[in-house]
Design an enzyme around this catalytic site. Structure first.
Site, PDB file in Angstrom:
ATOM      1  N   ASP A   1      -1.870  -1.425  -3.862  1.00 35.93           N
ATOM      2  CA  ASP A   1      -2.259  -0.693  -5.058  1.00 35.93           C
ATOM      3  C   ASP A   1      -1.226  -0.877  -6.172  1.00 35.93           C
ATOM      4  OD1 ASP A   1      -0.157   1.183  -4.248  1.00 35.93           O
ATOM      5  OD2 ASP A   1      -1.638   2.031  -2.870  1.00 35.93           O
TER       6      ASP A   1
ATOM      7  N   ASP B   1      -5.501 -11.574 -14.634  1.00 35.14           N
ATOM      8  CA  ASP B   1      -6.420 -12.593 -14.123  1.00 35.14           C
ATOM      9  C   ASP B   1      -7.811 -12.205 -14.605  1.00 35.14           C
ATOM     10  OD1 ASP B   1      -7.755 -14.533 -12.643  1.00 35.14           O
ATOM     11  OD2 ASP B   1      -6.445 -14.281 -10.913  1.00 35.14           O
TER      12      ASP B   1
ATOM     13  N   ASP C   1       0.850  -1.199   0.000  1.00 35.08           N
ATOM     14  CA  ASP C   1       0.000   0.000   0.000  1.00 35.08           C
ATOM     15  C   ASP C   1       0.881   1.243   0.000  1.00 35.08           C
ATOM     16  OD1 ASP C   1      -1.933   1.976   0.488  1.00 35.08           O
ATOM     17  OD2 ASP C   1      -1.876   1.616   2.653  1.00 35.08           O
TER      18      ASP C   1
ATOM     19  N   GLU D   1      -8.021 -22.113 -14.990  1.00 32.40           N
ATOM     20  CA  GLU D   1      -8.367 -22.737 -13.719  1.00 32.40           C
ATOM     21  C   GLU D   1      -9.414 -23.799 -13.999  1.00 32.40           C
ATOM     22  OE1 GLU D   1      -9.836 -21.408  -9.253  1.00 32.40           O
ATOM     23  OE2 GLU D   1     -10.804 -20.527 -11.004  1.00 32.40           O
TER      24      GLU D   1
ATOM     25  N   HIS E   1      -3.733 -17.672  -4.028  1.00 31.57           N
ATOM     26  CA  HIS E   1      -4.647 -16.848  -3.227  1.00 31.57           C
ATOM     27  C   HIS E   1      -5.832 -17.635  -2.674  1.00 31.57           C
ATOM     28  CE1 HIS E   1      -6.347 -17.084  -7.213  1.00 31.57           C
ATOM     29  NE2 HIS E   1      -7.499 -16.644  -6.748  1.00 31.57           N
ATOM     30  N   ASP E   2      -6.073 -18.839  -3.180  1.00 25.36           N
ATOM     31  CA  ASP E   2      -7.199 -19.663  -2.733  1.00 25.36           C
ATOM     32  C   ASP E   2      -6.775 -20.831  -1.852  1.00 25.36           C
ATOM     33  OD1 ASP E   2      -9.240 -18.234  -3.953  1.00 25.36           O
ATOM     34  OD2 ASP E   2      -9.153 -19.386  -5.810  1.00 25.36           O
TER      35      ASP E   2
ATOM     36  N   ASP F   1      -9.957 -17.424 -14.933  1.00 23.28           N
ATOM     37  CA  ASP F   1     -10.583 -17.901 -13.705  1.00 23.28           C
ATOM     38  C   ASP F   1     -11.833 -18.730 -14.022  1.00 23.28           C
ATOM     39  OD1 ASP F   1     -10.977 -17.521 -10.632  1.00 23.28           O
ATOM     40  OD2 ASP F   1     -12.907 -16.944 -11.501  1.00 23.28           O
TER      41      ASP F   1
END
Length: 572
Positions: free
Chosen positions: A29, A98, A21, A256, A331-332, A199
């Site tokens: 960001d 993504d 950030d 994915e 991230h999952d 995705d």
């Protein structure tokens, strides 16, 4: 040997809200990514995969897109994205977006029009159906629990959402949807992006007639994967996308695709298919899930023989026919060192061992942010500290069913997606150097011990080990293109394999646990195994390679001038 730049690349995944950030709002960001491009270049990666940064109300961390051709306010502006693209390219780094093609946000203009009336021109952009006797149209269960159907009061019909109710599925049987998505993909390619991670791409086609799942009397509790996953028409749509758009650009694509094995994967990534370069498989992500019906939350111990079976299947079936995408976490998924290693006593050693495995398999390796410094899972004491919609839904659902809170939290500590989403740990200063404000989700409290700044200073850190692995991959073609062969298939502690290309052979020896097993290297191999490329332990003095006692989570990679004889592989 079909050489491609994306086969030789190493990918680094950024989850932007948690990366860095720069404006103090507690959320990462684009300027934060720009400020760390030199860090990524020095690490040695080639491609940066950025999770969704499109305009979004952020109900599912950007995977609910309200405008495909704009940037989320929290992340910055399109001008800043253009700068990111320029500065990345100036450093020889590529940018992979993504992209969510299965669904949009319920705040996307298309859906706002679609739900405005039954006769709106965009009504058929999404999947609407009438209910059955006061029940949803079928009994499919959402990935985020509950029915896939949401009732709309205004028009008196249900719309389908495989994920959150804020993520309505697009209707890929509508040619106008197809044309619009193609135009959007090409818009980004003309801008100069270098590829896409698609995705939930396996779900863009649903079974004809949207029939009930296995038990038609259950509403709405049936996970009918086979009715909305990897159906044949997905390939027709992907081939069409390739021929009309992707073919004209030298890019990298990965899909994915849950719920398939390597033979099915070839229908996506086979060299003659003209669909995708590679897919993410999930078989190894399911090795620690039980069979109680609770999916990933039903946790059981994983074992090495099952891992060998899964990985070996993908390595052998796809060789010379398609290409693998290799990963431990994203991230999952939970942090790899907490899930497959030992994040306490042997955190450094096991993180290095897992990295060795990832980078010595055939396929493109994917590094998730923080993996290169050995970041670990988080265990928040209160559910109030979690942000992931899947986790929060699971918590409420389990409590409603009378499951004790302590038991629910145990599962969340192991499998919540927030394990991977805590802020990147840059320094040992306040909030790990991630933000000068209040982070959107709390930083892992172990950041004073695990952070980039200290890792760079320590020549024996996990970070520097990753740098060496990436450099070796670029120096030795056998690491990229060599054929995989599993050795010691029934050993429950050691994972040993070779990679062979022409007159070179890589011997990879991995101790996956905290014991000290002895490896008896066949006499025929001992004279060859002299050039040690990398190890996660210091090697002191002469060793008896024919009777090698391995240390906890030890990894060794040898380069041999000649491949092992066939009979060695068969009898060892």
């Amino acid at each position: 040997m079909n050489k491609k730049w994306w086969k030789e690349a190493v990918v680094y995944q950024i989850y932007p809200i948690s990366f860095l950030d720069t404006n103090g709002d507690g959320k990462g960001d684009l300027l934060g990514i720009i400020s760390r491009l030199d860090y990524l270049k020095d690490l040695g990666v080639d491609v940066i995969w950025i999770c969704p940064i499109y305009k979004s109300p952020n109900h599912d961390n950007g995977y609910d897109i309200s405008d495909y051709c704009d940037i989320m306010d929290e992340f910055g502006t399109m001008e800043e994205f253009d700068r990111l693209l320029r500065e990345a390219h100036a450093r020889g780094l590529k940018i992979m977006m993504d992209l969510v093609l299965n669904h949009t946000s319920d705040e996307h203009p298309w859906f706002i029009e679609s739900r405005s009336s039954r006769d709106n021109p965009k009504r058929d952009f999404y999947i609407w159906r009438k209910g059955k006797d006061g029940h949803p149209p079928n009994n499919w269960e959402s990935y985020f629990s509950g029915s896939v159907w949401e009732y709309d009061e205004k028009t008196g019909e249900y719309y389908l959402h495989l994920y959150s109710k804020h993520q309505p599925d697009l209707n890929w049987e509508n040619q106008k949807v197809i044309d619009s998505m193609h135009e959007m993909v090409e818009w980004w390619l003309k801008k100069g992006v270098d590829g896409f991670r698609f995705d939930a791409i396996a779900h863009i086609v649903k079974a004809v007639g949207l029939p009930d799942g296995d038990n038609p009397d259950q509403l709405p509790t049936v996970r009918a994967y086979e009715l909305f996953s990897n159906l044949e028409n997905v390939h027709t749509l992907l081939s069409n996308l390739y021929e009309r758009v992707l073919f004209h650009y030298d890019i990298m694509t990965v899909g994915e695709t849950s719920g398939l094995g390597p033979e099915q994967a070839l229908s996506y990534v086979g060299d003659t298919r003209n669909e995708l370069n590679m897919v993410f498989q999930f078989e190894h992500m399911q090795l620690d899930a039980g069979s109680s019906g609770s999916g990933k939350w039903d946790i059981r111990p994983w074992n090495l023989l099952e891992l060998k079976k899964v990985i070996s299947g993908w390595q052998t079936v796809l060789h010379d026919k398609g290409w693998n995408a290799n990963y431990w976490c994203n991230h999952d998924q939970p942090r790899s060192v907490s899930r497959f290693g030992d994040d306490q006593k042997y955190r450094v050693e096991s993180a290095k061992m897992l990295a060795t495995f990832l980078h010595t398999l055939e396929g493109t390796p994917y590094i998730y942010q923080g993996e290169e410094i050995g970041m670990t899972n988080i265990a928040f004491a209160s559910i109030d500290d979690y942000r992931d919609v899947e986790t929060l839904n699971y918590y409420e659902e389990q409590l409603d069913q009378g499951v004790p809170e302590e038991q629910v939290m145990q599962a969340i500590w192991k499998k919540s997606r927030d394990n991977a989403r805590t802020p990147m740990q840059w320094t040992n200063g306040e909030h790990a150097g991630f933000t000068r404000g209040t982070p959107w989700i709390e930083v892992n409290s172990n950041y004073p011990l695990i952070n980039v700044e200290d890792a760079i200073k320590d020549p024996n850190s996990i970070y520097h080990y990753y740098k060496k692995l990436i450099a070796l991959r670029k120096q030795h073609e056998v690491i990229v293109y060599g054929e995989y062969k599993l050795l010691l298939p029934l050993d429950k502690e050691l994972y040993v394999y070779t990679r062979t290309l022409e007159d070179q052979c890589l011997l990879v020896i991995l101790n996956f646990f905290g014991g000290e097993p002895v490896l008896k290297l066949p006499a025929e191999l001992v004279p060859e195994a002299k050039q040690l490329l990398i190890s996660n332990y210091p090697i002191k003095g002469e060793e008896d390679l024919g009777n090698l006692k391995l240390r906890p989570y030890e990894a060794r990679v040898y380069l041999m001038k000649t491949p092992p004889l066939d009979f060695v592989a068969q009898t060892w």
